[in-house]
Structure formats: structure tokens, C-alpha cells
Motif scaffolding. Structure first.
Motif, PDB file in Angstrom:
ATOM      1  N   SER A 138       0.832  -1.210   0.000  1.00  0.00           N
ATOM      2  CA  SER A 138       0.000   0.000   0.000  1.00  0.00           C
ATOM      3  C   SER A 138       0.863   1.255   0.000  1.00  0.00           C
ATOM      4  CB  SER A 138      -0.962  -0.006   1.193  1.00  0.00           C
ATOM      5  OG  SER A 138      -0.261  -0.074   2.416  1.00  0.00           O
ATOM      6  N   ASN A 139       1.997   1.222   0.715  1.00  0.00           N
ATOM      7  CA  ASN A 139       2.896   2.371   0.704  1.00  0.00           C
ATOM      8  C   ASN A 139       3.542   2.565  -0.662  1.00  0.00           C
ATOM      9  OD1 ASN A 139       2.562   3.288   3.362  1.00  0.00           O
ATOM     10  ND2 ASN A 139       3.975   1.752   4.160  1.00  0.00           N
ATOM     11  N   ALA A 140       3.856   1.456  -1.338  1.00  0.00           N
ATOM     12  CA  ALA A 140       4.424   1.553  -2.682  1.00  0.00           C
ATOM     13  C   ALA A 140       3.434   2.185  -3.653  1.00  0.00           C
ATOM     14  CB  ALA A 140       4.837   0.171  -3.176  1.00  0.00           C
ATOM     15  N   ALA A 141       2.155   1.953  -3.412  1.00  0.00           N
ATOM     16  CA  ALA A 141       1.116   2.537  -4.265  1.00  0.00           C
ATOM     17  C   ALA A 141       0.743   3.951  -3.840  1.00  0.00           C
ATOM     18  CB  ALA A 141      -0.132   1.655  -4.239  1.00  0.00           C
ATOM     19  N   GLY A 142       1.289   4.396  -2.692  1.00  0.00           N
ATOM     20  CA  GLY A 142       0.936   5.722  -2.185  1.00  0.00           C
ATOM     21  C   GLY A 142      -0.475   5.791  -1.652  1.00  0.00           C
ATOM     22  N   VAL A 143      -0.984   4.668  -1.165  1.00  0.00           N
ATOM     23  CA  VAL A 143      -2.360   4.590  -0.673  1.00  0.00           C
ATOM     24  C   VAL A 143      -2.349   4.378   0.837  1.00  0.00           C
ATOM     25  CG1 VAL A 143      -4.509   3.270  -0.724  1.00  0.00           C
ATOM     26  CG2 VAL A 143      -3.227   3.680  -2.841  1.00  0.00           C
ATOM     27  N   LYS A 144      -3.070   5.196   1.567  1.00  0.00           N
ATOM     28  CA  LYS A 144      -3.207   5.017   3.010  1.00  0.00           C
ATOM     29  C   LYS A 144      -4.482   4.218   3.271  1.00  0.00           C
ATOM     30  CE  LYS A 144      -3.278   7.442   7.444  1.00  0.00           C
ATOM     31  NZ  LYS A 144      -2.189   6.584   7.984  1.00  0.00           N
ATOM     32  N   LEU A 145      -4.331   2.993   3.731  1.00  0.00           N
ATOM     33  CA  LEU A 145      -5.476   2.133   4.001  1.00  0.00           C
ATOM     34  C   LEU A 145      -6.131   2.510   5.324  1.00  0.00           C
ATOM     35  CD1 LEU A 145      -3.908  -1.335   3.100  1.00  0.00           C
ATOM     36  CD2 LEU A 145      -5.475   0.007   1.687  1.00  0.00           C
ATOM     37  N   ASN A 146      -7.442   2.321   5.403  1.00  0.00           N
ATOM     38  CA  ASN A 146      -8.091   2.505   6.700  1.00  0.00           C
ATOM     39  C   ASN A 146      -7.848   1.249   7.542  1.00  0.00           C
ATOM     40  OD1 ASN A 146     -10.353   0.536   6.434  1.00  0.00           O
ATOM     41  ND2 ASN A 146     -11.058   1.920   4.809  1.00  0.00           N
ATOM     42  N   PRO A 147      -7.962   1.352   8.869  1.00  0.00           N
ATOM     43  CA  PRO A 147      -7.641   0.210   9.738  1.00  0.00           C
ATOM     44  C   PRO A 147      -8.435  -1.047   9.429  1.00  0.00           C
ATOM     45  CG  PRO A 147      -7.771   2.227  11.030  1.00  0.00           C
ATOM     46  CD  PRO A 147      -8.252   2.568   9.649  1.00  0.00           C
ATOM     47  N   ASP A 148      -9.697  -0.906   9.039  1.00  0.00           N
ATOM     48  CA  ASP A 148     -10.506  -2.087   8.723  1.00  0.00           C
ATOM     49  C   ASP A 148      -9.962  -2.823   7.507  1.00  0.00           C
ATOM     50  OD1 ASP A 148     -12.198  -1.676  10.855  1.00  0.00           O
ATOM     51  OD2 ASP A 148     -13.741  -0.652   9.674  1.00  0.00           O
ATOM     52  N   ASP A 149      -9.566  -2.077   6.484  1.00  0.00           N
ATOM     53  CA  ASP A 149      -9.025  -2.720   5.294  1.00  0.00           C
ATOM     54  C   ASP A 149      -7.664  -3.359   5.592  1.00  0.00           C
ATOM     55  OD1 ASP A 149     -11.208  -2.204   3.755  1.00  0.00           O
ATOM     56  OD2 ASP A 149     -10.339  -0.508   2.678  1.00  0.00           O
ATOM     57  N   PHE A 151      -6.727  -4.668   8.444  1.00  0.00           N
ATOM     58  CA  PHE A 151      -7.026  -5.916   9.150  1.00  0.00           C
ATOM     59  C   PHE A 151      -7.546  -6.980   8.192  1.00  0.00           C
ATOM     60  CE2 PHE A 151     -10.467  -8.532  10.880  1.00  0.00           C
ATOM     61  CZ  PHE A 151      -9.748  -9.312  11.767  1.00  0.00           C
ATOM     62  N   ASN A 152      -8.482  -6.620   7.344  1.00  0.00           N
ATOM     63  CA  ASN A 152      -9.111  -7.613   6.478  1.00  0.00           C
ATOM     64  C   ASN A 152      -8.140  -8.191   5.461  1.00  0.00           C
ATOM     65  OD1 ASN A 152     -11.761  -7.686   7.546  1.00  0.00           O
ATOM     66  ND2 ASN A 152     -12.217  -5.729   6.581  1.00  0.00           N
ATOM     67  N   LEU A 153      -7.198  -7.393   4.985  1.00  0.00           N
ATOM     68  CA  LEU A 153      -6.196  -7.923   4.057  1.00  0.00           C
ATOM     69  C   LEU A 153      -5.260  -8.902   4.764  1.00  0.00           C
ATOM     70  CD1 LEU A 153      -5.504  -4.648   2.087  1.00  0.00           C
ATOM     71  CD2 LEU A 153      -6.356  -6.778   1.095  1.00  0.00           C
ATOM     72  N   VAL A 154      -4.876  -8.595   5.995  1.00  0.00           N
ATOM     73  CA  VAL A 154      -4.076  -9.553   6.771  1.00  0.00           C
ATOM     74  C   VAL A 154      -4.890 -10.806   7.055  1.00  0.00           C
ATOM     75  CG1 VAL A 154      -2.801  -9.947   8.914  1.00  0.00           C
ATOM     76  CG2 VAL A 154      -2.708  -7.707   7.816  1.00  0.00           C
ATOM     77  N   GLN A 155      -6.163 -10.621   7.351  1.00  0.00           N
ATOM     78  CA  GLN A 155      -7.013 -11.755   7.684  1.00  0.00           C
ATOM     79  C   GLN A 155      -7.213 -12.695   6.497  1.00  0.00           C
ATOM     80  OE1 GLN A 155      -7.576 -12.645  10.499  1.00  0.00           O
ATOM     81  NE2 GLN A 155      -9.525 -13.660  10.778  1.00  0.00           N
ATOM     82  N   ILE A 156      -7.258 -12.148   5.295  1.00  0.00           N
ATOM     83  CA  ILE A 156      -7.338 -12.988   4.103  1.00  0.00           C
ATOM     84  C   ILE A 156      -6.147 -13.943   4.058  1.00  0.00           C
ATOM     85  CG2 ILE A 156      -7.119 -12.963   1.578  1.00  0.00           C
ATOM     86  CD1 ILE A 156      -8.795 -10.378   1.599  1.00  0.00           C
ATOM     87  N   ALA A 157      -4.964 -13.420   4.340  1.00  0.00           N
ATOM     88  CA  ALA A 157      -3.763 -14.255   4.348  1.00  0.00           C
ATOM     89  C   ALA A 157      -3.777 -15.237   5.507  1.00  0.00           C
ATOM     90  CB  ALA A 157      -2.517 -13.364   4.422  1.00  0.00           C
ATOM     91  N   GLU A 158      -4.248 -14.809   6.680  1.00  0.00           N
ATOM     92  CA  GLU A 158      -4.293 -15.678   7.842  1.00  0.00           C
ATOM     93  C   GLU A 158      -5.256 -16.839   7.639  1.00  0.00           C
ATOM     94  OE1 GLU A 158      -2.668 -15.399  11.466  1.00  0.00           O
ATOM     95  OE2 GLU A 158      -1.558 -15.294   9.587  1.00  0.00           O
ATOM     96  N   ASN A 159      -6.336 -16.618   6.926  1.00  0.00           N
ATOM     97  CA  ASN A 159      -7.267 -17.706   6.645  1.00  0.00           C
ATOM     98  C   ASN A 159      -6.646 -18.741   5.710  1.00  0.00           C
ATOM     99  OD1 ASN A 159      -9.346 -16.800   8.283  1.00  0.00           O
ATOM    100  ND2 ASN A 159     -10.261 -15.549   6.679  1.00  0.00           N
ATOM    101  N   VAL A 160      -5.749 -18.289   4.851  1.00  0.00           N
ATOM    102  CA  VAL A 160      -5.003 -19.226   4.014  1.00  0.00           C
ATOM    103  C   VAL A 160      -4.018 -20.015   4.867  1.00  0.00           C
ATOM    104  CG1 VAL A 160      -3.287 -19.399   2.162  1.00  0.00           C
ATOM    105  CG2 VAL A 160      -5.265 -17.892   1.903  1.00  0.00           C
ATOM    106  N   ALA A 161      -3.408 -19.338   5.845  1.00  0.00           N
ATOM    107  CA  ALA A 161      -2.397 -19.983   6.685  1.00  0.00           C
ATOM    108  C   ALA A 161      -3.001 -20.979   7.655  1.00  0.00           C
ATOM    109  CB  ALA A 161      -1.612 -18.924   7.457  1.00  0.00           C
ATOM    110  N   HIS A 162      -4.172 -20.656   8.209  1.00  0.00           N
ATOM    111  CA  HIS A 162      -4.703 -21.446   9.321  1.00  0.00           C
ATOM    112  C   HIS A 162      -6.085 -22.045   9.077  1.00  0.00           C
ATOM    113  CE1 HIS A 162      -1.360 -19.974  11.649  1.00  0.00           C
ATOM    114  NE2 HIS A 162      -1.720 -18.724  11.435  1.00  0.00           N
ATOM    115  N   GLY A 163      -6.595 -21.928   7.864  1.00  0.00           N
ATOM    116  CA  GLY A 163      -7.943 -22.427   7.626  1.00  0.00           C
ATOM    117  C   GLY A 163      -8.944 -21.346   7.960  1.00  0.00           C
ATOM    118  N   THR A 164      -9.377 -21.311   9.202  1.00  0.00           N
ATOM    119  CA  THR A 164     -10.227 -20.226   9.691  1.00  0.00           C
ATOM    120  C   THR A 164      -9.523 -19.592  10.873  1.00  0.00           C
ATOM    121  OG1 THR A 164     -12.249 -21.353   8.998  1.00  0.00           O
ATOM    122  CG2 THR A 164     -12.473 -19.598  10.631  1.00  0.00           C
ATOM    123  N   SER A 165      -9.188 -18.316  10.743  1.00  0.00           N
ATOM    124  CA  SER A 165      -8.453 -17.614  11.786  1.00  0.00           C
ATOM    125  C   SER A 165      -9.394 -16.745  12.610  1.00  0.00           C
ATOM    126  CB  SER A 165      -7.362 -16.747  11.155  1.00  0.00           C
ATOM    127  OG  SER A 165      -6.699 -15.984  12.131  1.00  0.00           O
TER     128      SER A 165
END
Length: 354
Positions: A138-149, A151-165
Motif C-alpha cells: 500500500s505504501n508503494a502505491a501511495g495509498v493510506k489504508l483505513n484500519p478495517d481494510d 485488518f481484512n487484508l491480513v485476515q485474508i492471508a491468515e485464513n489461508v495460513a490457518h484455515g479459519t483464523s
């Protein structure tokens, strides 16, 4: 405006952040840290509160910059992005999901990952790297994400890592203060004074699924017994929160020792973990308990101060620890000042800082 739902993960991303695809022109950096559960392992599965600590001294950093080909460099693998092993799938999921969300073409990019968060030790390694990746892209794109986004982007990856996180790791690796987590909802925990901890690695790997399933089967056979332990752990979690807020090291340590006793009654401790706890008691630690699912992994130890922590790391190696780390909690007012320092954003926004 209705949120966009990723059916594979359940994560919701805001629609208004979607942008036309652009090439990577500037580099970006992102960082995060590990996490440790202070109280509430296993009981949180049954609706009780858990308290997790940010491990600010165990850091992860990710850099993203333009390159002729898409490559990744990490301790696990170095080579073409397309040939990365399955162990990196959660991180690459974070990369691609974030790039799509901010409108960035990352098919020609160089990714470099550096992390001191140990793998497979219940200390939030996958979430930490994913959070750093989300920030870097997001920093490379010059985009400031809101906290919800974020979290949700990390959570997408965590669900891949752990099934349901549960989301506990995704929240804590992005927080500078402890997090109270119950029913999927995080709340910041107030810290009155600094606390210093040691994390001692038993050198044995636990199995989250085996530990969770073992507690579940025990609860089916002896519901009154297990529910009583769950209630005790819930009370200890609230006691720990109060101790952090009052700067009560002695009270926090007593809660940790009691938490270890309850987890041992559940059958999720192990001889290697017990030896480290006993060693901590012998060497005057204020508190000690396993952290994470148990049956292996690490022990979290509350030290009197930094010098005591350094001595404890050495002493723990004498009773079986393969390695150890020191980490500290900062008072909430300092964490708040750091979190909201407007000067930090510019550090990660362009290639000149990579």
C-alpha cells in the motif's frame, strides 16, 4: 455503500478504495511485530476472553520495489515469485490481495522479507509478515489504508495460513498495546508502566489442532471439569488486564503462574514446558506460563527488569531452552504517541527510503 466480501475469506474490503491498475514506480516499506498470548489459550475458543501481547522486539520488515522480473527473497526461499513454495502462500496471498485492492501491478517487482519472529512457535510469524506485506504494498502505491481494510487484508492471508483464523493475531501484530479479544472483538488494554518479558523456546513443536481437539474431547467427557477451568482462565484474564492497568507486576506474575496450573490441568502443557516454568520459579521470575496452544512451543516469563531478563535467558538455556528473546511492553501513553506520530507515514512511502 455495501462492502465487498471476499467469499474465500469472509473479509470485507471497502469499495471506494479500488483503483485502476498502475505499474510499480516507487518502492515501499512495511513493518510489523510478533505476538504472544498472555492469558486465555483454549478458553477463548469457548467464548472466554484472551489477552495477547505485541512482541515489539521481534520485528518483521518487507520491502517492495520495481524489478525486471517478479522475485522474492526470504529466509525460507529466494527466487522467482511464481515458484515460491507453499509455505509462502499466505504471504503471497497478502501481496496479491493488497496489490489488487490498491490498484498496483506487482508482476514485475522485487520483494525482500526480513524477520526475527521465529516460525511455528505460536508467536504470530505468518500474521506479522502478512501485515508488513500489506503495509509495504500500500505504501508503494501511495495509498493510506483505513484500519478495517488493513485488518481484512491480513485476515485474508491468515485464513489461508490457518484455515479459519479468529483474527487475534491479525489485530495484535498491528497494535502497540495488548489486546483483549473475546467473541471476535478486540479491545485495547491499558498499560500503566513498562513490563519486561522473556520468551523461552522449548525446542519442541506443538500441534494446535492436537491441543484444541484434546481439550474439546476432554470437555465432551467431563464438561463440568473443563468448564470450571474455562471460568478460572476467564477470571485470570481479567485479573491480568487489571494488573497491566495498575502497573502491578507481582499481581500479573501470580496470575501467570495460576494460568499455567489451569492449562496443565487441561493437559496442554508438556515436560519441556514444565521444566522451563520450574526453572523460571527457581530463578525468581515474577511469573511464567506456556504461551499458545501448548504441547510444545514457548514459555512466557515475566522478569523484574531488563538485567533480570538477560540473566533469565541464560538460565533458561541451562534448563532446556534452545533460544530466548527479551521483549517489553511500553506504557499506553507512549504507545499512543508513537502510533499517532504523523512523521512515521513518510518513512515508508517512497523508494528513496528503501
Amino acid at each position: 455503500m455495501q462492502p465487498k466480501v471476499n467469499p474465500a475469506s469472509g473479509a470485507q474490503l471497502s469499495l471506494d478504495a479500488r483503483r485502476p491498475l498502475q505499474d510499480l514506480r516507487h518502492g515501499g516499506l512495511g513493518s510489523s511485530h510478533g505476538k504472544s498470548i498472555l492469558m486465555g489459550e483454549h478458553s477463548v475458543v469457548y467464548g472466554a476472553p484472551a489477552v495477547a501481547l505485541p512482541l515489539l522486539d521481534l520485528q518483521t520488515a518487507v520491502s517492495v520495489r520495481a524489478s525486471d522480473t517478479a522475485t522474492i527473497t526470504s529466509d525460507l526461499y529466494t527466487g522467482p515469485l511464481a515458484k515460491a513454495p507453499k509455505e509462502l502462500r499466505p504471504v503471497i496471498t497478502a501481496l496479491r490481495a493488497t496489490a489488487k485492492h490498491v490498484g498496483l501491478n506487482i508482476e514485475s517487482c522485487e520483494i525482500v522479507i526480513s524477520s526475527t519472529v521465529p516460525l511455528e512457535r505460536g508467536l504470530g510469524s505468518s500474521a506479522a509478515v502478512s501485515a508488513a506485506m500489506v503495509a509495504a504494498v500500500s505504501n508503494a502505491a501511495g495509498v493510506k489504508l483505513n484500519p478495517d481494510d488493513e485488518f481484512n487484508l491480513v485476515q485474508i492471508a491468515e485464513n489461508v495460513a490457518h484455515g479459519t483464523s479468529s483474527g487475534l493475531d491479525a489485530h495484535t501484530v498491528r497494535s502497540l498495546t495488548p489486546v483483549r479479544f473475546q467473541g471476535g472483538k478486540p479491545t485495547d488494554v491499558h498499560v500503566a508502566t513498562p513490563f519486561t518479558f522473556v520468551i523461552a523456546d522449548s525446542g519442541t513443536s506443538g500441534s494446535t489442532s492436537a491441543a484444541v481437539n484434546g481439550v474439546r474431547m476432554l470437555r465432551e467427557q467431563s464438561p463440568r471439569f473443563v468448564n470450571g477451568i474455562i471460568d478460572n482462565l476467564a477470571n485470570l484474564a481479567e485479573n491480568a488486564i487489571a494488573a497491566l492497568g495498575e502497573g502491578d507486576s507481582k499481581g500479573l506474575g501470580e496470575s501467570m503462574y495460576q494460568g499455567q496450573e489451569q492449562l496443565a490441568r487441561l493437559g496442554v502443557s508438556a515436560p519441556a514446558l514444565d521444566a522451563l516454568v520450574e526453572g523460571a520459579i527457581k530463578h525468581s521470575a515474577l511469573g511464567a506460563k506456556l504461551t499458545g496452544s501448548g504441547l510444545g512451543g514457548c514459555v512466557l516469563i515475566l522478569a523484574k527488569d531488563h538485567d533480570h531478563a538477560n540473566a533469565l535467558i541464560e538460565e533458561m538455556q541451562g534448563v532446556g531452552a534452545t533460544r530466548g528473546w527479551k521483549t517489553s511492553l511500553v506504557p499506553s501513553h507512549l504507545a499512543s504517541d508513537f502510533q499517532h506520530d504523523s512523521g512515521l507515514d513518510g518513512l515508508f512511502n517512497n523508494e528513496e527510503n528503501v
